[in-house]
Write an enzyme that holds these catalytic residues in place. Structure first.
Site, mmCIF file in Angstrom:
data_model
loop_
_atom_site.group_PDB
_atom_site.id
_atom_site.type_symbol
_atom_site.label_atom_id
_atom_site.label_comp_id
_atom_site.label_asym_id
_atom_site.label_seq_id
_atom_site.Cartn_x
_atom_site.Cartn_y
_atom_site.Cartn_z
ATOM 1 N N SER A 50 0.867 -1.180 0.000
ATOM 2 C CA SER A 50 0.000 0.000 0.000
ATOM 3 C C SER A 50 0.906 1.233 0.000
ATOM 4 O O SER A 50 2.084 1.151 0.381
ATOM 5 C CB SER A 50 -0.905 0.007 1.228
ATOM 6 O OG SER A 50 -0.144 0.351 2.364
ATOM 7 N N ASP A 86 -0.085 -0.776 -4.657
ATOM 8 C CA ASP A 86 -1.553 -0.819 -4.621
ATOM 9 C C ASP A 86 -2.090 0.626 -4.605
ATOM 10 O O ASP A 86 -1.317 1.574 -4.366
ATOM 11 C CB ASP A 86 -1.956 -1.593 -3.353
ATOM 12 C CG ASP A 86 -3.372 -2.127 -3.389
ATOM 13 O OD1 ASP A 86 -3.978 -2.158 -4.459
ATOM 14 O OD2 ASP A 86 -3.869 -2.536 -2.316
ATOM 15 N N HIS A 87 -3.387 0.790 -4.795
ATOM 16 C CA HIS A 87 -4.081 2.095 -4.807
ATOM 17 C C HIS A 87 -3.196 3.303 -4.512
ATOM 18 O O HIS A 87 -2.908 3.603 -3.340
ATOM 19 C CB HIS A 87 -5.169 2.119 -3.727
ATOM 20 C CG HIS A 87 -6.239 1.120 -3.934
ATOM 21 N ND1 HIS A 87 -7.328 1.356 -4.723
ATOM 22 C CD2 HIS A 87 -6.382 -0.141 -3.456
ATOM 23 C CE1 HIS A 87 -8.110 0.293 -4.721
ATOM 24 N NE2 HIS A 87 -7.552 -0.635 -3.957
ATOM 25 N N GLU A 138 -8.406 2.071 -12.022
ATOM 26 C CA GLU A 138 -9.742 1.752 -11.470
ATOM 27 C C GLU A 138 -10.802 2.746 -11.920
ATOM 28 O O GLU A 138 -10.527 3.939 -12.037
ATOM 29 C CB GLU A 138 -9.645 1.776 -9.930
ATOM 30 C CG GLU A 138 -10.981 1.641 -9.214
ATOM 31 C CD GLU A 138 -10.851 1.583 -7.679
ATOM 32 O OE1 GLU A 138 -9.796 1.178 -7.169
ATOM 33 O OE2 GLU A 138 -11.828 1.975 -7.025
ATOM 34 N N GLY A 185 -11.809 -4.386 3.384
ATOM 35 C CA GLY A 185 -12.015 -4.552 4.819
ATOM 36 C C GLY A 185 -12.900 -5.757 5.106
ATOM 37 O O GLY A 185 -12.996 -6.669 4.288
ATOM 38 N N GLY A 214 -10.683 -8.925 -1.443
ATOM 39 C CA GLY A 214 -10.712 -10.384 -1.402
ATOM 40 C C GLY A 214 -11.009 -10.982 -0.034
ATOM 41 O O GLY A 214 -11.643 -12.034 0.047
ATOM 42 N N THR A 215 -10.596 -10.309 1.039
ATOM 43 C CA THR A 215 -10.775 -10.919 2.369
ATOM 44 C C THR A 215 -12.251 -11.100 2.695
ATOM 45 O O THR A 215 -13.028 -10.148 2.609
ATOM 46 C CB THR A 215 -10.129 -10.020 3.449
ATOM 47 O OG1 THR A 215 -8.759 -9.853 3.117
ATOM 48 C CG2 THR A 215 -10.261 -10.649 4.835
HETATM 49 P P1 13P Z 1 -9.137 -6.695 1.480
HETATM 50 O O1 13P Z 1 -8.486 -5.826 2.493
HETATM 51 O O2 13P Z 1 -10.611 -6.770 1.632
HETATM 52 O O3 13P Z 1 -8.489 -8.031 1.415
HETATM 53 O O4 13P Z 1 -8.926 -5.991 0.054
HETATM 54 C C1 13P Z 1 -7.652 -5.888 -0.451
HETATM 55 C C2 13P Z 1 -7.590 -4.997 -1.624
HETATM 56 O O5 13P Z 1 -8.451 -4.981 -2.470
HETATM 57 C C3 13P Z 1 -6.393 -4.160 -1.734
HETATM 58 O O6 13P Z 1 -6.447 -3.288 -2.813
#
Ligand code: 13P
Length: 288
Positions: A50, A86-87, A138, A185, A214-215
């Protein structure tokens, strides 16, 4: 074993119908867990950072851990490994990561008006491509908190298919993250995934899709999303929980010991086991 970008690994995954896991690391120990999980599962993998983690440790520290971990075995034990930012909303940080050796970056200008998102995302592609760095971009708004990006439920909206097609045609990202109803989250209820939208966007853009949030998704949801075109699956919150729970559980079970290396090892094993489980679920195990 040099780091690779995401292009070949995602195109192979999309063709063969599996997804490459992208796991958000927090420090050296979690990076080591991702790399060793990939070696044990014989899986391609994306080490994901991140923006906050990059700022916390500094790009130079992270790239040195990752290079040491990836290059430490001879002959190489790992399959393809990418290092992906990431983002990220900050073009200076994106440039710093590209210059430092990241092989892939995500520009997240999804909170901007569509036309501005197009311009910024295109700018990042122009910055990255000459250095052979892949780009994820995105559209739409994914609910939840990821790094310093907070999207409330009432602000969340799915990616529009027509905009997705235009965006991919004009930006030409290597990986595309349309909001399809998943959340960053912990899920509060059953997520409502827009499978039709995902299928339409994946088919019409022909760009590998990243599944964010994904979580907490059920196994059948992962499998369906992968079958419809998700070639990259992001997992972050699961690693945050394993990082803290692995540490705390060991200490609670041995609360007079005060042996930090044992605690770190327990944390490592919890992280690695969860990552391998996901690699098997996504179908990337054995594909390195
Ligand atoms: P989670 O935190 O829900 O696993 O999502 C991860 C994510 O999409 C990071 O960009």
């Amino acid at each position: 074993m040099p780091l690779e970008n995401m292009k070949a690994m995602l195109s192979k995954a999309a063709t063969e119908g599996y997804a490459v896991g992208a796991f958000n690391i927090l420090d050296y120990n979690s990076a080591k867990a991702v790399v060793q999980a990939a070696q044990e599962a014989n899986a391609p993998v994306i080490i994901q950072t991140s923006a906050k983690t990059v700022i916390f440790w500094g790009a130079a520290a992270i790239i040195s851990w990752v290079r040491q971990l990836v290059g430490s075995s001879s002959p190489p034990k790992s399959g393809p490994i990418a290092l992906h930012l990431d983002h990220c909303k900050d073009l200076d940080l994106i440039k710093e990561c590209i210059d430092s050796g990241w092989t892939s970056v995500m520009i997240d200008a999804s909170a901007k008006p569509f036309e501005e998102n197009l311009v910024l995302s295109r700018q990042v592609v122009q910055m990255a491509r000459p250095k052979d760095v892949t780009v994820e971009a995105e559209i739409g708004a994914i609910v939840g908190v990821e790094d310093d990006i907070h999207v409330k439920e009432q602000q969340a909206h799915l990616a529009d298919s027509e905009q997705a097609i235009r965006f991919c045609a004009e930006v030409k990202p290597d990986c595309f993250a349309p909001a399809i109803g998943t959340a960053h989250g912990v899920y509060k209820g059953e997520p409502r995934i827009a499978y039709d939208r995902l299928e339409e966007i994946a088919t019409k853009t022909a760009v590998p899709i990243a599944l964010h949030g994904g979580t907490g998704l059920a196994d059948n949801v992962f499998k369906k999303c992968i079958s419809l075109g998700c070639a990259k699956v992001n997992i972050s919150t699961q690693l945050k929980y394993a990082f803290i729970d692995g540490f705390v559980a060991y200490h609670e079970a041995h609360n007079t010991q005060y042996n930090p290396l044992k605690v770190i090892d327990a944390q490592f094993n919890k992280l690695k086991a969860g990552i391998i489980e996901k690699m098997k679920l996504f179908g990337s195990a054995g594909k390195a």
